[in-house]
Design a protein around this motif. Structure first.
Motif, PDB file in Angstrom:
ATOM      1  N   LEU A  57      66.768  21.179  40.360  1.00  0.00           N
ATOM      2  CA  LEU A  57      66.045  22.509  40.138  1.00  0.00           C
ATOM      3  C   LEU A  57      66.360  22.975  38.800  1.00  0.00           C
ATOM      4  O   LEU A  57      65.486  23.569  38.104  1.00  0.00           O
ATOM      5  CB  LEU A  57      67.178  23.466  40.995  1.00  0.00           C
ATOM      6  N   ASP A  95      70.998  29.091  49.558  1.00  0.00           N
ATOM      7  CA  ASP A  95      70.754  29.757  48.398  1.00  0.00           C
ATOM      8  C   ASP A  95      69.841  28.572  47.630  1.00  0.00           C
ATOM      9  O   ASP A  95      68.761  28.935  46.879  1.00  0.00           O
ATOM     10  CB  ASP A  95      71.823  30.147  47.885  1.00  0.00           C
ATOM     11  N   GLU A 144      66.013  28.860  46.337  1.00  0.00           N
ATOM     12  CA  GLU A 144      65.796  28.593  44.944  1.00  0.00           C
ATOM     13  C   GLU A 144      64.346  27.552  44.686  1.00  0.00           C
ATOM     14  O   GLU A 144      63.753  27.608  44.066  1.00  0.00           O
ATOM     15  CB  GLU A 144      67.021  28.132  44.028  1.00  0.00           C
ATOM     16  N   SER A 199      61.440  29.127  45.770  1.00  0.00           N
ATOM     17  CA  SER A 199      61.060  30.194  44.678  1.00  0.00           C
ATOM     18  C   SER A 199      60.263  29.113  43.466  1.00  0.00           C
ATOM     19  O   SER A 199      59.295  29.463  42.903  1.00  0.00           O
ATOM     20  CB  SER A 199      62.250  30.749  44.041  1.00  0.00           C
ATOM     21  N   THR A 200      60.787  27.676  43.041  1.00  0.00           N
ATOM     22  CA  THR A 200      60.081  27.023  42.174  1.00  0.00           C
ATOM     23  C   THR A 200      59.085  26.407  42.475  1.00  0.00           C
ATOM     24  O   THR A 200      57.948  26.240  41.964  1.00  0.00           O
ATOM     25  CB  THR A 200      61.050  25.908  41.879  1.00  0.00           C
TER      26      THR A 200
END
Length: 163
Positions: free
Chosen positions: A31, A130, A134, A137-138
């Motif tokens: 990430l 979480d 994420e 989201s990326t």
């Protein structure tokens, strides 16, 4: 008198904990690399680096290749728990996202990531959930970047990111 000595081998437990820790750490690194690649892509766009020097020398291209390499590293580790399985699947989807050749493929990856998170068992650790969110989201940011670059006539290519 005979002494009964019982030995317990904890090496398997330690190895399992270490693999799980490495998988989580490697996913965090994945990430981080994605965020850095997105920043590099934004910087290259603003500085017109790709226009001046061509796409072959772009730091953004190298950053996306590192993302693809890190995704392969994460997917090479066998999942040992429910948490590992979610991270493993999300890493596989991240790998598919950076190698997607079209907007439709990237949207498919996004929908599968959403499904993966929704279908994760309730026993999944909060930190792992979480991290998976994420990752989603990326993927959204990759999709947004591809859509912006797709409409830009000056852009040589938007996808695949890890070309």
């Amino acid at each position: 008198m005979t002494k009964n000595i019982t030995t317990t081998d904890f090496s398997a437990v330690k190895a399992a904990d270490k693999a799980q820790s490495y998988l989580f750490d490697n996913f965090c690194e994945l990430l981080t690399r994605v965020f850095m690649a997105l920043e590099e892509e934004e910087w290259a766009t603003q500085a017109a680096w790709d226009i001046a020097f061509g796409p072959s020398v772009s730091d953004a291209d190298a950053a996306w290749r590192l993302v693809a390499f890190q995704a392969e590293t994460v997917t090479a580790v066998q999942p040992l728990s429910v948490d590992d399985l979610l991270l493993h699947r999300m890493a596989g989807l991240m790998s598919r996202a950076v190698s997607a050749t079209g907007i439709d493929a990237l949207e498919t990856v996004r929908s599968r990531a959403m499904h993966c998170i929704a279908q994760a068992p309730m026993a999944t650790a909060a930190a792992v959930r979480d991290m998976a969110k994420e990752a989603l989201s990326t993927i959204d940011q990759m999709l947004e970047h591809a859509l912006v670059c797709d409409g830009d006539d000056m852009s040589v290519r938007a996808l695949p990111l890890a070309a």
